[in-house]
Design an enzyme around this catalytic site. Structure first.
Site, PDB file in Angstrom:
ATOM      1  N   ARG A  85      34.692  29.070  38.836  1.00  0.00           N
ATOM      2  CA  ARG A  85      35.220  28.268  37.730  1.00  0.00           C
ATOM      3  C   ARG A  85      36.621  27.805  38.025  1.00  0.00           C
ATOM      4  O   ARG A  85      37.413  28.527  38.638  1.00  0.00           O
ATOM      5  CB  ARG A  85      35.271  29.090  36.447  1.00  0.00           C
ATOM      6  CG  ARG A  85      33.937  29.147  35.737  1.00  0.00           C
ATOM      7  CD  ARG A  85      34.056  29.766  34.378  1.00  0.00           C
ATOM      8  NE  ARG A  85      34.911  30.938  34.401  1.00  0.00           N
ATOM      9  CZ  ARG A  85      35.562  31.394  33.346  1.00  0.00           C
ATOM     10  NH1 ARG A  85      35.513  30.766  32.194  1.00  0.00           N
ATOM     11  NH2 ARG A  85      36.289  32.483  33.429  1.00  0.00           N
ATOM     12  N   SER A 152      37.450  38.502  42.272  1.00  0.00           N
ATOM     13  CA  SER A 152      36.925  39.795  41.810  1.00  0.00           C
ATOM     14  C   SER A 152      36.166  40.572  42.884  1.00  0.00           C
ATOM     15  O   SER A 152      34.953  40.807  42.777  1.00  0.00           O
ATOM     16  CB  SER A 152      36.052  39.553  40.582  1.00  0.00           C
ATOM     17  OG  SER A 152      36.816  38.847  39.656  1.00  0.00           O
ATOM     18  N   ASP A 209      39.268  40.654  38.231  1.00  0.00           N
ATOM     19  CA  ASP A 209      38.824  40.322  36.864  1.00  0.00           C
ATOM     20  C   ASP A 209      39.122  41.443  35.855  1.00  0.00           C
ATOM     21  O   ASP A 209      39.374  41.176  34.680  1.00  0.00           O
ATOM     22  CB  ASP A 209      37.329  39.936  36.821  1.00  0.00           C
ATOM     23  CG  ASP A 209      36.416  40.936  37.510  1.00  0.00           C
ATOM     24  OD1 ASP A 209      36.913  41.915  38.093  1.00  0.00           O
ATOM     25  OD2 ASP A 209      35.186  40.736  37.487  1.00  0.00           O
TER      26      ASP A 209
HETATM   27  C1  BGC Z   1      34.064  44.229  42.656  1.00  0.00           C
HETATM   28  C2  BGC Z   1      35.263  44.365  41.739  1.00  0.00           C
HETATM   29  C3  BGC Z   1      35.010  43.589  40.468  1.00  0.00           C
HETATM   30  C4  BGC Z   1      33.684  43.993  39.843  1.00  0.00           C
HETATM   31  C5  BGC Z   1      33.370  43.221  38.576  1.00  0.00           C
HETATM   32  C6  BGC Z   1      32.780  44.583  41.940  1.00  0.00           C
HETATM   33  O1  BGC Z   1      31.682  44.343  42.768  1.00  0.00           O
HETATM   34  O2  BGC Z   1      34.215  45.074  43.776  1.00  0.00           O
HETATM   35  O3  BGC Z   1      36.434  43.897  42.361  1.00  0.00           O
HETATM   36  O4  BGC Z   1      36.051  43.850  39.577  1.00  0.00           O
HETATM   37  O5  BGC Z   1      32.646  43.781  40.783  1.00  0.00           O
HETATM   38  O6  BGC Z   1      33.303  41.858  38.799  1.00  0.00           O
END
Ligand code: BGC
Length: 469
Positions: A85, A152, A209
């Site tokens: 996004r 994320s 995130d």
């Molecule tokens: C990632 C994290 C992320 C989470 C939620 C996980 O697979 O390693 O960095 O915060 O997913 O999106």
């Protein structure tokens, strides 16, 4: 269910229950898991033991939460799942000391599977193309664009704007990215993109995130200390005293009192510490995933895996003659044929609303289910989603233990939450609250507050908060 003469329905149900029992958690079992999570958090925070920890407790360089009086205009990027996004975020101060207002416009771009698993250059070029398209679409004429980037995945940060990707999760596998600086990759791709020539695009903040979720919740609720995502993947972050973060250099520890820690809890139990909890179905999900051996906790909790867990159990029950007797189960045999939304739809029905459950089974799996089958599917979806919620509560209560160890007991802690599983599953939130309350010490409470679009506006808020420090 069509019974053979010698089959006893009560016995069949018992056998099903025995298989499902593996997913059930009582108080003691949950507490034992929570204790192990806490031990791993502590290991992750300490220099000497960090290498042994499965939860890496990564410093984020976010040292303050928003006051609600921030203002500024940012371009925000959000990469963390099958969608990318781009957002334009305008935060304006409220009148007469009232809270700031946040206006958002955004566009969703797909990240096709071949780009998720292609080369790094393809992925970063795709991202730059999306930015260029958005800038044109929104008719953005300002040439200097500060960017808040919600990325994320597990990153080792050296500052608010420098982050090295440790490893991909959630099905991403683009080459030449792991171990590389993502800020660098983004800036290089922007420089390669002709449509962005003349724009001065600068990274103002990179954040996870969970951090975005905490920041956007803290913008509304000042005692928000935890950020939680239960979506495609799962993870949590929380505010820690820098004196406990041994992985930080001493000068940084001396400069700030607090810092948000991105736990990266999805990787918990990758050392086998939950071998008494893991079922053969969890092992099968792990084996068929692109990152076998890692993100074990995530694979028991998050949206990317819950549907597949349900499918694998149903395949087993069918092979034992315990469900969908004499039905053609060709669709059910296909990996990935049950999406996590299936669990939400089944659980949205009342347990005795056979028609809705039958329709769902028929449209997803092309199977004609009878009442007995509907009961089994319902119970199974319940068992798997409530185990996910309980496991998640174990992690949260573990964070509460860390927070109260320093700040004292008797706290009302707010946890900002986001993610499709939390938002869409009809009973997940209720189960999470119930399991949390079962595990919390008496005089401490946790309020789960839905955090609105933390992945979108959180990075902009992070940049703004850092600016006003
Ligand atoms: C990632 C994290 C992320 C989470 C939620 C996980 O697979 O390693 O960095 O915060 O997913 O999106």
């Amino acid at each position: 269910m069509v019974l053979n003469d010698e089959e006893d329905p009560i016995q069949l149900e018992r056998t099903v229950d025995q298989i499902l029992k593996q997913f059930y958690f009582d108080n003691d079992r949950a507490r034992a898991v929570s204790d192990r999570v806490v031990r791993d958090y502590r290991r992750g925070l300490k220099k000497e033991t960090n290498h042994k920890a499965t939860i890496k407790m990564l410093p984020t360089y976010v040292t303050n939460t928003p006051t609600g009086r921030e203002s500024g205009t940012y371009l925000a990027l959000d990469l963390g799942g099958t969608n990318f996004r781009v957002l334009l975020i305008k935060i304006t101060p409220g009148d007469n000391g009232t809270k700031a207002k946040c206006e958002i416009d955004s566009r969703i771009y797909k990240v096709p599977g071949e780009i998720m698993r292609g080369t790094g250059v393809q992925l970063w070029d795709h991202i730059a193309n999306c930015i260029a398209n958005f800038v044109k679409l929104m008719d953005i004429t300002v040439k200097t664009l500060p960017i808040g980037f919600t990325f994320s995945f597990p990153c080792l940060q050296r500052s608010l704007t420098k982050a090295k990707l440790l490893y991909w999760t959630k099905g991403f596998a683009a080459s030449d990215c792991e171990g590389k600086d993502i800020d660098q990759k983004l800036i290089e791709a922007v420089a390669r993109n002709k449509d962005l020539a003349g724009y001065d695009i600068r990274l103002a903040a990179i954040c996870n995130d969970t951090v975005g979720t905490l920041m956007s919740c803290a913008f509304e609720e000042s005692n928000c200390k935890i950020g939680l995502i239960i979506g495609t993947g799962t993870n949590a972050c929380y505010i820690e005293n820098t004196k406990n973060i041994e992985m930080l250099d001493d000068d940084v520890r001396g400069m700030y009192e607090h810092m948000i820690i991105n736990c990266e809890w999805g990787n918990f139990a990758s050392d086998g510490i939950l071998s008494d909890v893991i079922t053969e179905f969890d092992t099968a999900v792990d084996k068929s995933s692109p990152n076998t051996g890692s993100q074990i906790y995530e694979k028991m909790i998050s949206g990317m895996y819950l549907g597949e867990l349900v499918r694998l159990v149903l395949v087993r029950l069918h092979s034992l003659g315990l469900v969908f007797y004499d039905e053609d189960v060709e669709t059910l045999q296909k990996p990935g044929s049950i999406d996590t939304s299936f669990l939400s739809l089944i659980k949205s029905a009342a347990p005795d609303d056979i028609v809705t459950i039958q329709n769902q089974i028929s449209s997803s799996l092309e199977i004609g289910a009878v009442k007995y089958d509907c009961d089994v599917v319902y119970k199974l979806c319940q068992a798997i989603s409530s185990r996910a919620a309980t496991l998640c509560a174990c992690g949260i209560v573990g964070l509460v233990e860390l927070i109260t160890a320093d700040d004292g007991p008797g706290q009302n802690i707010v946890c900002g939450v986001d993610g499709t599983v939390f938002r869409m599953h009809p009973t997940f939130a209720k189960n999470l609250v119930r399991a949390t309350n079962m595990l919390l010490p008496k005089n401490t409470t946790v309020d789960y507050v839905l955090s609105h679009d933390g992945s979108g506006k959180g990075a902009a808020l992070t940049a703004l908060t850092a600016q006003s420090d």
